[in-house]
Design a protein around this motif. Structure first.
Motif, PDB file in Angstrom:
ATOM      1  N   MET A  84       0.801  -1.220   0.000  1.00  0.00           N
ATOM      2  CA  MET A  84       0.000   0.000   0.000  1.00  0.00           C
ATOM      3  C   MET A  84       0.842   1.283   0.000  1.00  0.00           C
ATOM      4  N   PHE A  85       2.131   1.194   0.346  1.00  0.00           N
ATOM      5  CA  PHE A  85       2.977   2.375   0.230  1.00  0.00           C
ATOM      6  C   PHE A  85       3.275   2.702  -1.231  1.00  0.00           C
ATOM      7  N   ASP A  86       2.881   1.812  -2.135  1.00  0.00           N
ATOM      8  CA  ASP A  86       3.090   2.048  -3.565  1.00  0.00           C
ATOM      9  C   ASP A  86       1.811   2.510  -4.257  1.00  0.00           C
ATOM     10  N   LEU A  87       0.832   2.990  -3.503  1.00  0.00           N
ATOM     11  CA  LEU A  87      -0.432   3.431  -4.088  1.00  0.00           C
ATOM     12  C   LEU A  87      -0.244   4.664  -4.968  1.00  0.00           C
ATOM     13  N   ARG A  88      -0.990   4.681  -6.078  1.00  0.00           N
ATOM     14  CA  ARG A  88      -0.992   5.852  -6.976  1.00  0.00           C
ATOM     15  C   ARG A  88      -2.402   6.060  -7.508  1.00  0.00           C
ATOM     16  N   PRO A  89      -2.970   7.259  -7.364  1.00  0.00           N
ATOM     17  CA  PRO A  89      -4.326   7.517  -7.859  1.00  0.00           C
ATOM     18  C   PRO A  89      -4.420   7.364  -9.380  1.00  0.00           C
TER      19      PRO A  89
END
Length: 607
Positions: A431-436
């Motif tokens: 989840m630290f790699d989330l991108r909108p």
């Protein structure tokens, strides 16, 4: 006893890069080497020592360890070491010790630097930085093997013209190659059949050999696009068979040239943005492998290739969101669709599944959640249709756990940081790699900033993330080789994703966490970490070079598989590489191992 000069000549003549030197140059270089005999368990040099020169093992064994005492290599005859420090400032960046009686050949540093400066082969071998690759992804300079169709339609010489015409109609092609086994005998086109058979009044059972163009002009796969284009224009033909000797391996037509020029990421994005449904989008995404081959063949850097490929999946996602809203009606409350994993980092290749989630406005009611469940099902199923297969771990918006209001997401991150269990570490890493991707972007801004700040302040959580991030180790074998997969379908190969790219992704994520850095892309994280002082300048440069080499090797491997008609994967056989390529790839893995060791000992800034 001094080594025999004749034996030394043979030793160097069979050792790269010295085998590439002219005999006179090599003889002068050999004279510059000095012998050094050391007993077992004797230090050659220690970390931080000035290096006497390049060390080459003639006989014996030498163990090389990093600054934290972790073993990097156990070297034997014909292996050299010390070049990393010599190429920098002449100071040792490792420690070396003999494990048995050893004879070393030492090339003094001035002679080594002169060798690298004057001899291109030596410069390529010892300089671990990848040279800049010109990007020339155009038709005229691309190799024919990237343009051709690999399964041309064929028939035997005694096949009837009617059978040939029916086969062409079924395959929707305008030519058929006449072969005897793999040997090309001729080619028949729609023009041949219409002009010679229909126009000439020949019966439909006429053997195709009577109307074909016998012994047509061909090109090898190593030819370039301009060769095809010039041949077509000069000879007024629209089909060029591609042969290795007499063996037919492909076909290039005018349609192929047009298709190649049209296969750009912008063209695919444009078509997807106007597609009426997932099936139409899938016909576009089916051309992604060809785009990958074209970009790699044109010399595009890996971060450009993966960015362009990710742009296509982003467009697929946004188009499916639009189609979903058209089918279900307007969203009842604001929402945000996000990607994680390789799509989130903008690092997708020819092998990608889907990882995504939904953040909903806190005003959402239980009744309205059903609308978002339907949207998630619509989009994820559509992505699967487009070739982005369902995540095996169900890290998707169709899983109710990952389709939640903003406040629930805040609670997720707070609990993961406060209680870093193994599952929490794994989920936080993803989840630290989330991108909108699409929706109301402001739903993510505050969550991202809050999470980074809270995580960086919690030293226990950071320590657990470091431990979790070191689980993926580069495939280093003890004897200057690779630790390959020992059994199963991919036996004797190395996994360039799990043991090559992922360790760097993990390191970059930890550096970003330590420095509260906002980039999500791995290369951007490494650059930001270096600029912020989280990673030293030399460590950052080394790790970027290592990452570039591994990532480009991975893409080149996938492109080779696509060109051979196989599905792209991440499993590389070291035997497919040259000695030069294996040496550099292993050095890249050594750099990663060294940075992992430094991070594990709490010395991330010293890398």
């Amino acid at each position: 006893m001094p080594l025999d000069r004749t034996a030394l000549d043979r030793f160097f003549a069979a050792l790269h890069p010295y085998d590439a030197l002219k005999p006179g140059t090599r003889a002068a270089l050999i004279a510059a080497f000095r012998e050094q005999a050391l007993p077992a368990h004797q230090p050659v040099y220690t970390l931080g020592d000035p290096l006497d020169g390049l060390y080459l093992i003639h006989s014996g064994r030498v163990e090389v360890r990093d600054r934290n005492g972790a073993q990097l290599s156990l070297l034997g005859p014909r292996n050299s070491f010390g070049e990393r420090g010599l190429m920098r400032d002449g100071i040792a960046v490792t420690s070396a010790r003999t494990t048995e009686d050893t004879v070393l050949l030492v090339l003094p540093r001035p002679a080594f630097l002169t060798l690298v400066e004057r001899e291109p082969a030596a410069a390529r071998f010892f300089d671990r930085q990848r040279p800049a690759r010109p990007h020339r992804s155009d038709l005229l300079t691309s190799r024919v093997e990237t343009l051709m169709a690999r399964d041309p339609l064929t028939c035997a010489p005694d096949a009837t013209v009617q059978a040939a015409a029916q086969a062409m109609s079924t395959r929707h092609v305008s030519s058929i190659c006449v072969t005897d086994g793999d040997t090309l005998k001729g080619i028949a086109t729609i023009r041949d059949l219409s002009g010679k058979v229909v126009g000439g009044g020949l019966p439909y059972d006429t053997p195709v050999a009577q109307v074909m163009t016998a012994d047509p002009i061909t090109l090898p796969p190593s030819a370039i696009g301009s060769d095809v284009l010039h041949m077509m224009m000069e000879r007024r033909i629209g089909h060029v068979p591609i042969c290795e000797g007499t063996r037919l391996v492909g076909m290039v037509t005018q349609t192929d040239l047009t298709s190649f020029q049209a296969t750009t990421s912008a063209e695919l994005v444009s078509e997807i943005a106007q597609a009426p449904d997932a099936a139409a989008m899938a016909r576009v995404t089916a051309r992604i492998p060809r785009l990958l081959v074209q970009l790699v063949a044109g010399g595009a850097r890996h971060e450009i290739v993966t960015r362009l490929i990710t742009d296509i999946s982003d467009t697929c996602t946004r188009r499916l969101l639009t189609l979903g809203e058209e089918a279900l009606g307007p969203a009842p409350v604001p929402y945000l669709w996000l990607a994680c994993g390789s799509q989130g980092r903008q690092e997708q290749t020819g092998v990608s599944d889907q990882d995504n989630c939904l953040i909903l406005d806190d005003a959402v009611t239980d009744e309205q959640r059903g609308w978002f469940a339907q949207l998630a099902e619509f989009v994820c199923t559509g992505l699967d249709t487009c070739g982005y297969v369902f995540c095996p771990g169900e890290m998707m918006a169709t899983n109710p756990r990952w389709c939640q209001p903003l406040e629930t997401w805040r609670g997720y991150f707070r609990s993961w940081i406060a209680r870093p269990s193994p599952e929490a570490q794994m989920l936080a890493s993803v989840m630290f790699d989330l991108r909108p991707i699409g929706g109301t972007l402001t739903l993510f801004d505050a969550l991202h900033e809050e999470t980074l700040a809270a995580a960086a302040k919690n030293s226990i959580f950071v320590a657990h993330m470091v431990s979790n991030g070191l689980k993926h180790q580069p495939p280093l074998g003890l004897w200057r080789g690779f630790a390959t997969i020992r059994s199963g379908e991919h036996r004797n190969s190395i996994d360039l994703k799990l043991n090559g790219v992922v360790p760097v992704v993990d390191l970059a994520r930890i550096y970003a966490l330590q420095g509260r850095l906002t980039p999500v892309n791995t290369r951007a994280r490494l650059e930001a970490a270096t600029a912020a002082g989280v990673l030293s300048a030399t460590g950052g440069r080394d790790l970027l070079d290592a990452y570039d080499l591994i990532a480009e090797t991975r893409l080149e491997h996938q492109a080779r598989r696509i060109k051979s008609g196989a599905r792209p994967d991440n499993y590389l056989m070291p035997s497919d590489l040259s000695d030069f390529e294996r040496s550099h790839l292993r050095d890249a893995f050594v750099v990663i191992k060294s940075l992992q060791s430094a991070l594990g000992h709490g010395k991330g800034m010293l890398g």
